[in-house]
Design a protein around this motif. Structure first.
Motif, PDB file in Angstrom:
ATOM      1  N   GLY A   8     -23.482  -6.320  11.188  1.00 52.73           N
ATOM      2  CA  GLY A   8     -24.240  -5.442  10.317  1.00 52.73           C
ATOM      3  C   GLY A   8     -24.514  -4.175  11.100  1.00 52.73           C
ATOM      4  N   ALA A   9     -25.773  -4.022  11.548  1.00 55.99           N
ATOM      5  CA  ALA A   9     -26.073  -2.922  12.454  1.00 55.99           C
ATOM      6  C   ALA A   9     -25.432  -3.208  13.810  1.00 55.99           C
ATOM      7  CB  ALA A   9     -27.586  -2.773  12.604  1.00 55.99           C
ATOM      8  N   GLY A  10     -25.303  -2.161  14.621  1.00 56.78           N
ATOM      9  CA  GLY A  10     -24.683  -2.332  15.933  1.00 56.78           C
ATOM     10  C   GLY A  10     -23.288  -1.752  15.958  1.00 56.78           C
ATOM     11  N   ASN A  11     -22.884  -1.314  17.132  1.00 56.04           N
ATOM     12  CA  ASN A  11     -21.558  -0.716  17.311  1.00 56.04           C
ATOM     13  C   ASN A  11     -20.684  -1.698  18.071  1.00 56.04           C
ATOM     14  OD1 ASN A  11     -19.314   0.778  17.909  1.00 56.04           O
ATOM     15  ND2 ASN A  11     -20.413   2.543  18.721  1.00 56.04           N
ATOM     16  N   GLU A  12     -19.754  -2.322  17.372  1.00 59.10           N
ATOM     17  CA  GLU A  12     -18.930  -3.353  17.994  1.00 59.10           C
ATOM     18  C   GLU A  12     -18.044  -2.825  19.115  1.00 59.10           C
ATOM     19  OE1 GLU A  12     -17.072  -2.676  13.830  1.00 59.10           O
ATOM     20  OE2 GLU A  12     -18.988  -2.413  14.845  1.00 59.10           O
ATOM     21  N   ALA A  13     -17.754  -1.526  19.112  1.00 61.06           N
ATOM     22  CA  ALA A  13     -16.945  -0.950  20.186  1.00 61.06           C
ATOM     23  C   ALA A  13     -17.688  -1.004  21.518  1.00 61.06           C
ATOM     24  CB  ALA A  13     -16.578   0.495  19.856  1.00 61.06           C
ATOM     25  N   ASN A  14     -19.025  -1.038  21.451  1.00 62.12           N
ATOM     26  CA  ASN A  14     -19.836  -1.035  22.669  1.00 62.12           C
ATOM     27  C   ASN A  14     -20.429  -2.401  22.995  1.00 62.12           C
ATOM     28  OD1 ASN A  14     -23.007  -0.345  23.729  1.00 62.12           O
ATOM     29  ND2 ASN A  14     -21.319   0.602  24.856  1.00 62.12           N
ATOM     30  N   THR A  15     -20.693  -3.220  21.967  1.00 66.78           N
ATOM     31  CA  THR A  15     -21.435  -4.453  22.240  1.00 66.78           C
ATOM     32  C   THR A  15     -20.855  -5.717  21.614  1.00 66.78           C
ATOM     33  OG1 THR A  15     -22.915  -4.021  20.363  1.00 66.78           O
ATOM     34  CG2 THR A  15     -23.620  -3.209  22.526  1.00 66.78           C
ATOM     35  N   ALA A  16     -19.644  -5.686  21.089  1.00 69.14           N
ATOM     36  CA  ALA A  16     -19.050  -6.924  20.559  1.00 69.14           C
ATOM     37  C   ALA A  16     -18.703  -7.861  21.716  1.00 69.14           C
ATOM     38  CB  ALA A  16     -17.781  -6.601  19.764  1.00 69.14           C
ATOM     39  N   PRO A  17     -18.640  -9.183  21.483  1.00 68.88           N
ATOM     40  CA  PRO A  17     -18.144 -10.089  22.520  1.00 68.88           C
ATOM     41  C   PRO A  17     -16.817  -9.585  23.066  1.00 68.88           C
ATOM     42  CG  PRO A  17     -19.053 -11.344  20.706  1.00 68.88           C
ATOM     43  CD  PRO A  17     -19.048  -9.913  20.263  1.00 68.88           C
ATOM     44  N   TYR A  18     -16.654  -9.663  24.387  1.00 76.77           N
ATOM     45  CA  TYR A  18     -15.593  -8.899  25.046  1.00 76.77           C
ATOM     46  C   TYR A  18     -14.213  -9.551  25.005  1.00 76.77           C
ATOM     47  CZ  TYR A  18     -13.304  -5.829  28.363  1.00 76.77           C
ATOM     48  OH  TYR A  18     -12.448  -4.928  28.936  1.00 76.77           O
ATOM     49  N   ASN A  19     -14.150 -10.880  25.070  1.00 75.85           N
ATOM     50  CA  ASN A  19     -12.852 -11.546  25.201  1.00 75.85           C
ATOM     51  C   ASN A  19     -12.114 -11.563  23.859  1.00 75.85           C
ATOM     52  OD1 ASN A  19     -13.341 -12.177  27.960  1.00 75.85           O
ATOM     53  ND2 ASN A  19     -14.668 -13.851  27.289  1.00 75.85           N
ATOM     54  N   LYS A  20     -11.200 -10.626  23.708  1.00 77.55           N
ATOM     55  CA  LYS A  20     -10.542 -10.391  22.415  1.00 77.55           C
ATOM     56  C   LYS A  20      -9.735 -11.589  21.920  1.00 77.55           C
ATOM     57  CE  LYS A  20     -11.912  -6.058  22.354  1.00 77.55           C
ATOM     58  NZ  LYS A  20     -12.668  -6.044  23.607  1.00 77.55           N
ATOM     59  N   GLU A  21      -9.179 -12.367  22.827  1.00 82.37           N
ATOM     60  CA  GLU A  21      -8.341 -13.478  22.407  1.00 82.37           C
ATOM     61  C   GLU A  21      -9.155 -14.610  21.786  1.00 82.37           C
ATOM     62  OE1 GLU A  21      -9.737 -14.318  26.540  1.00 82.37           O
ATOM     63  OE2 GLU A  21      -8.917 -12.571  25.486  1.00 82.37           O
ATOM     64  N   ALA A  22     -10.471 -14.570  21.938  1.00 88.11           N
ATOM     65  CA  ALA A  22     -11.306 -15.656  21.416  1.00 88.11           C
ATOM     66  C   ALA A  22     -12.329 -15.176  20.400  1.00 88.11           C
ATOM     67  CB  ALA A  22     -12.008 -16.370  22.573  1.00 88.11           C
TER      68      ALA A  22
END
Length: 313
Positions: free
Chosen positions: A252-266
């Protein structure tokens, strides 16, 4: 704290042979057994060390324990820099903000457009001039996988939490479309909200709530052992991802480019992406009251994505 573990893992690369100690907030120390080996674990309690005097007293306590060569301030707050200054560490590094550079021996301008985990690693690179290794944000554990799904409908911010009606709809449909047991999670302060949603379901068959019933270490085991996790943008999203569990995150709120879980494969991030106010970073939805960026997410798309990710698990 989870996003810092990638940089902590690379400290031996930047400083061969160095011993590492950490400061963490009280209530989060149960995560430290899943970190790389540490010399000291200093647990900071805001209620015990109040205000600037408390920060100074805590830093002096660290100084009495050991005189450190280097203090890394990952948080870019003035309070973190003040604490570092009080430790008497010979060098103190961090990003410039709030005038705190007067307390640091090496202050750097934070690069824009990086993920939070990359910011921490970039600080080490800027200080040492040494290129980093590939970044991996991972917590170590030995919990075996079990056949259940975790759903987290909570977040500290109302703009990131699933509204009750949407939560009921998602959990209801998940119960119908998955054979696996569904485990609802949440902290002590979220237990009432989870129970409210649970009581509004047409059936509780194959659904259990552990909200408010687990320690942080217990939550780690629940997330690490799950087949797949469906969650809002929250601490459990980062925990699950760092533990290697396939995770679907509803933003919802939040910028996933900066704070999404980092490990893209999972991880798979789902965002509506249809509103002019997306993405905002406010803790409450000032435009609609109830965050439409979450309520308008297509429930079947959420569950289809969860099925895809569960097949990766």
């Amino acid at each position: 704290m989870v996003m810092a573990v990638g940089a902590v893992r690379q400290l031996p690369h930047f400083f061969p042979g160095a011993e590492v100690s950490v400061i963490c907030k009280k209530g989060l120390q149960d995560l430290l057994p899943f970190f790389p080996p540490l010399r000291h674990q200093f647990v900071f309690s805001k209620s015990e060390y109040k205000g600037a005097k408390g920060l100074w007293r805590f830093g002096k306590m660290i100084r009495q324990t050991e005189r450190f060569d280097l203090f890394l301030s990952f948080p870019d707050s003035f309070s973190a820099a003040l604490m570092g200054f009080a430790t008497g560490a010979r060098e103190r590094i961090g990003f410039k903000k709030e005038g705190r550079e007067i307390l640091l021996t090496n202050a750097f301008v934070k690069p824009k457009g990086l993920h939070r985990a990359e910011e921490y690693l970039k600080l080490l690179q800027m200080y040492t001039g040494k290129a980093p290794e590939p970044l991996a944000v991972s917590l170590q554990h030995a919990f075996p996988k079990q056949d259940y799904i975790v759903i987290n409908i909570n977040s500290e911010a109302a703009s990131r939490r699933l509204p009750p009606e949407k939560a009921v709809e998602v959990v209801e449909e998940a119960r119908k479309q998955f054979n696996e047991r569904i485990v609802l999670i949440g902290g002590p302060g979220e237990r009432e909200f989870v129970e409210t949603v649970l009581n509004r379901l047409s059936s509780k068959e194959n659904i259990v709530s552990v909200a408010g019933k687990t320690s942080l270490e217990g939550l780690v085991e629940v997330l690490a052992s799950a087949r797949v996790v469906l969650t809002t943008d929250s601490g459990p999203a980062h925990l699950a991802n760092a533990l290697g569990t396939q995770t679907v995150v509803l933003f919802g709120a939040g910028n996933e480019a900066n704070t999404a879980p980092y490990n893209k494969e999972a991880v798979q991030v789902l965002r509506l992406g249809q509103l002019s106010c997306e993405p905002c970073t406010k803790n409450v939805c000032v435009r609609f009251g109830t965050p439409k960026c979450l309520t308008l997410l297509n429930t079947q798309k959420i569950l289809d994505t969860l099925k895809e990710r569960s097949e990766h698990g």
